[in-house]
Design an enzyme around this catalytic site. Structure first.
Site, PDB file in Angstrom:
ATOM      1  N   ARG A 159      42.472  78.572  36.106  1.00  0.00           N
ATOM      2  CA  ARG A 159      42.895  77.475  36.791  1.00  0.00           C
ATOM      3  C   ARG A 159      42.318  76.213  36.447  1.00  0.00           C
ATOM      4  NH1 ARG A 159      44.847  81.157  36.680  1.00  0.00           N
ATOM      5  NH2 ARG A 159      45.218  82.746  38.227  1.00  0.00           N
ATOM      6  N   SER A 164      48.471  80.418  46.523  1.00  0.00           N
ATOM      7  CA  SER A 164      47.090  80.166  46.909  1.00  0.00           C
ATOM      8  C   SER A 164      46.658  78.974  47.150  1.00  0.00           C
ATOM      9  CB  SER A 164      46.023  80.914  45.821  1.00  0.00           C
ATOM     10  OG  SER A 164      46.561  82.355  45.575  1.00  0.00           O
ATOM     11  N   GLU A 169      42.965  74.696  45.475  1.00  0.00           N
ATOM     12  CA  GLU A 169      43.791  74.832  44.093  1.00  0.00           C
ATOM     13  C   GLU A 169      44.704  73.855  43.817  1.00  0.00           C
ATOM     14  OE1 GLU A 169      44.896  78.780  42.623  1.00  0.00           O
ATOM     15  OE2 GLU A 169      46.805  78.007  42.333  1.00  0.00           O
TER      16      GLU A 169
HETATM   17  C1  LIG Z   1      54.840  80.514  46.408  1.00  0.00           C
HETATM   18  C2  LIG Z   1      54.010  80.165  45.402  1.00  0.00           C
HETATM   19  C3  LIG Z   1      53.281  81.073  44.477  1.00  0.00           C
HETATM   20  C4  LIG Z   1      52.611  80.424  43.664  1.00  0.00           C
HETATM   21  N1  LIG Z   1      51.875  81.590  42.793  1.00  0.00           N
HETATM   22  C5  LIG Z   1      51.138  81.043  41.840  1.00  0.00           C
HETATM   23  C6  LIG Z   1      50.552  82.103  40.900  1.00  0.00           C
HETATM   24  O1  LIG Z   1      50.920  83.266  41.107  1.00  0.00           O
HETATM   25  N2  LIG Z   1      49.520  81.533  39.914  1.00  0.00           N
HETATM   26  C7  LIG Z   1      49.373  80.176  39.790  1.00  0.00           C
HETATM   27  O2  LIG Z   1      48.449  79.667  38.731  1.00  0.00           O
HETATM   28  N3  LIG Z   1      50.085  79.396  40.569  1.00  0.00           N
HETATM   29  C8  LIG Z   1      50.959  79.864  41.548  1.00  0.00           C
HETATM   30  N4  LIG Z   1      51.479  78.706  42.171  1.00  0.00           N
HETATM   31  C9  LIG Z   1      51.090  77.473  42.121  1.00  0.00           C
HETATM   32  C10 LIG Z   1      52.110  76.682  41.499  1.00  0.00           C
HETATM   33  O3  LIG Z   1      53.393  77.448  41.323  1.00  0.00           O
HETATM   34  C11 LIG Z   1      51.866  76.598  39.940  1.00  0.00           C
HETATM   35  O4  LIG Z   1      50.637  75.556  39.913  1.00  0.00           O
HETATM   36  C12 LIG Z   1      52.908  75.870  38.936  1.00  0.00           C
HETATM   37  O5  LIG Z   1      52.563  75.689  37.614  1.00  0.00           O
HETATM   38  C13 LIG Z   1      53.223  74.453  39.316  1.00  0.00           C
HETATM   39  O6  LIG Z   1      54.097  73.827  38.691  1.00  0.00           O
HETATM   40  P1  LIG Z   1      55.120  72.744  39.214  1.00  0.00           P
HETATM   41  O7  LIG Z   1      55.964  72.376  38.226  1.00  0.00           O
HETATM   42  O8  LIG Z   1      55.635  73.119  40.579  1.00  0.00           O
HETATM   43  O9  LIG Z   1      54.020  71.539  39.458  1.00  0.00           O
HETATM   44  P2  LIG Z   1      53.898  70.605  40.309  1.00  0.00           P
HETATM   45  O10 LIG Z   1      53.515  70.949  41.751  1.00  0.00           O
HETATM   46  O11 LIG Z   1      55.078  69.533  40.431  1.00  0.00           O
HETATM   47  O12 LIG Z   1      52.553  69.423  39.776  1.00  0.00           O
HETATM   48  C14 LIG Z   1      51.280  70.144  39.703  1.00  0.00           C
HETATM   49  C15 LIG Z   1      50.274  69.314  38.924  1.00  0.00           C
HETATM   50  O13 LIG Z   1      50.847  69.296  37.842  1.00  0.00           O
HETATM   51  C16 LIG Z   1      51.060  68.014  37.154  1.00  0.00           C
HETATM   52  N5  LIG Z   1      52.329  68.050  36.290  1.00  0.00           N
HETATM   53  C17 LIG Z   1      53.478  68.654  36.519  1.00  0.00           C
HETATM   54  N6  LIG Z   1      54.350  68.538  35.535  1.00  0.00           N
HETATM   55  C18 LIG Z   1      53.698  67.916  34.592  1.00  0.00           C
HETATM   56  C19 LIG Z   1      53.752  67.490  33.356  1.00  0.00           C
HETATM   57  N7  LIG Z   1      55.119  67.917  32.735  1.00  0.00           N
HETATM   58  N8  LIG Z   1      53.109  66.966  32.483  1.00  0.00           N
HETATM   59  C20 LIG Z   1      51.917  66.571  33.313  1.00  0.00           C
HETATM   60  N9  LIG Z   1      51.555  67.012  34.613  1.00  0.00           N
HETATM   61  C21 LIG Z   1      52.289  67.621  35.344  1.00  0.00           C
HETATM   62  C22 LIG Z   1      51.045  67.113  38.515  1.00  0.00           C
HETATM   63  O14 LIG Z   1      51.169  65.667  38.439  1.00  0.00           O
HETATM   64  C23 LIG Z   1      50.477  68.004  39.441  1.00  0.00           C
HETATM   65  O15 LIG Z   1      49.121  67.104  39.233  1.00  0.00           O
HETATM   66  C24 LIG Z   1      52.387  79.229  43.434  1.00  0.00           C
HETATM   67  C25 LIG Z   1      52.870  78.343  44.145  1.00  0.00           C
HETATM   68  C26 LIG Z   1      53.760  78.842  45.232  1.00  0.00           C
HETATM   69  C27 LIG Z   1      54.448  77.969  46.217  1.00  0.00           C
END
Ligand SMILES: Cc1cc2nc3c(=O)[nH]c(=O)nc-3n(C[C@H](O)[C@H](O)[C@H](O)COP(=O)(O)OP(=O)(O)OC[C@H]3O[C@@H](n4cnc5c(N)ncnc54)[C@H](O)[C@@H]3O)c2cc1C
Length: 361
Positions: free
Chosen positions: A170, A249, A353
């Site tokens: 992570r 998580s 996380e």
């Molecule tokens: C129901 C649910 C289940 C989940 N299950 C998992 C799982 O099984 N495993 C897991 O690892 N995670 C899980 N997550 C967490 C999440 O989905 C992941 O971390 C996912 O990769 C976040 O993507 P996002 O585009 O929504 O990022 P965001 O929430 O929009 O951003 C997260 C971080 O990444 C940065 N960021 C986003 N895009 C970029 C980019 N293009 N360049 C630079 N920085 C960027 C943002 O600034 C922020 O710091 C879950 C979340 C939910 C709500």
């Protein structure tokens, strides 16, 4: 970049824009300015404009790993909405704004293996390298070959190899230096195993499929099984289900040194009896990874815990959720209560996380 691109950046900018609808928690106040970028050029232009003006920048993909202050964000929020899915043999390139779970589905339809167990993870492809997303025995560090990013320090686009991303559990170089890189594209090397999945590493998935860890099954079956397991835990987005108004998580699994693990076991057995056996997974160099969900549950915070607008999911101990009317402060109060309760019970301090913006635990 041409003039049309500049015009579009301006067209898709909004002042005092609410950020809560862009997050899966549905929490957080407004951004001074919200820019939505649909091409790499627009992303770079928006980042440069903010950096040149000395304006703080918040990059948002799917908003599924973000906890934003109720006060909002005093700066430019940049919503990455770029599109691009390119599959060439087993080489996959995704634009940062592509929906991750949809991209996984397309690779499985194409008969490829490597990311099928990451189905159902919400958010964008560009965010997957940030915390090296993982689930059910796979994480993206195993298949990412390169990440193309705009390097704000150098003021240019760079291509980082897998090694240069410094992936760990992570974590990555991107998470280590959150204000340096904006991911534009992510490249993966998948496997053509004749329609079969990668060897299943996760016992729960193998059990659900009636096979042994290490076995392969049709990639589509692996994906569907993971989606069903995830849905049962509220880990697939469903706007109608408040158990999924979360960031998945909320705490990472603690990784303990050998000495810390021994002290932890003594504490667990003092509290829960000599037969208590917390989950323990070897993590290299004598370190042991234990389960945050187990700790939370055994410290007395069971599924559905809480009476306010922020509660633990009724389906998974590790997900903190907004029941509809919560504020970020409500969520943080619950997170602190859980963290402090686990520390008092077992001497371990859980670490959040999701990325916090303008707040901390
Ligand atoms: C129901 C649910 C289940 C989940 N299950 C998992 C799982 O099984 N495993 C897991 O690892 N995670 C899980 N997550 C967490 C999440 O989905 C992941 O971390 C996912 O990769 C976040 O993507 P996002 O585009 O929504 O990022 P965001 O929430 O929009 O951003 C997260 C971080 O990444 C940065 N960021 C986003 N895009 C970029 C980019 N293009 N360049 C630079 N920085 C960027 C943002 O600034 C922020 O710091 C879950 C979340 C939910 C709500």
């Amino acid at each position: 970049m041409d003039v049309a691109d500049t015009a579009e950046v301006v067209e898709t900018a909004e002042d005092n824009a609410p950020l809560a609808p862009l997050t899966t928690f549905r929490l957080g106040g407004p951004a001074t300015r919200l820019v939505t970028a649909t091409t790499d050029e627009e992303v770079i232009a928006a980042v440069r404009a903010a950096d040149d003006a000395g304006t703080p920048l918040l990059v948002i993909g799917g908003g599924s790993n973000l906890v934003i202050s109720d006060k909002g964000f005093d700066g430019t929020a940049l919503h990455i909405a770029t599109r691009g899915f390119r599959l060439d043999g087993t080489d996959l390139e995704l634009a940062a704004g592509e929906n991750w779970s949809d991209a996984v589905a397309h690779t499985v339809e194409a008969g490829l293996a490597g990311i099928e167990c990451l189905a159902g993870i919400p958010g964008s492809a560009g965010a997957t390298p940030i915390q090296n997303v993982g689930a059910y025995g796979q994480d993206v560090s195993a298949t990412i070959t390169e990440v193309v990013a705009y390097d704000r320090r150098a003021g240019e686009t760079v291509t980082l190899t897998n090694e240069e991303c410094a992936f760990s559990y992570r974590h990555s170089r991107f998470k280590q230096h959150p204000d340096r890189f904006v991911v534009l594209r992510v490249r993966f090397a998948l496997e053509d195993a004749g329609g079969l999945s990668a060897p299943l590493k996760y016992a729960e998935t193998a059990r659900a499929l009636g096979v042994e860890p290490g076995d392969r099954v049709p990639a589509a079956t692996a994906r569907e099984t993971v989606l069903a397991l995830r849905a049962g835990k509220g880990m697939v987005l469903d706007p109608a289900d408040h158990d999924t108004w979360s960031a998945g998580s909320f705490f990472t699994n603690p990784i303990l040194t050998e000495a810390e693990h021994a002290a932890f076991l003594r504490r667990v057995r003092d509290r829960l009896g000599p037969d208590a056996a917390p989950p323990a997974f070897p993590d290299g160099d004598g370190r042991v990874k234990t389960s945050a969900a187990w700790l939370i549950d055994r410290a007395g915070f069971t599924k559905g815990y809480g009476s306010g607008p922020a509660r633990i999911s009724t389906k998974h101990t590790l997900a903190l959720t907004n029941r509809g009317e919560a504020t970020t402060e409500d969520l943080l109060a619950l997170a602190r209560e859980v963290r402090d309760g686990v520390r008092a019970a077992f001497g371990i301090t859980l670490v959040n996380e999701p990325v916090t913006v303008g707040v901390s635990l």
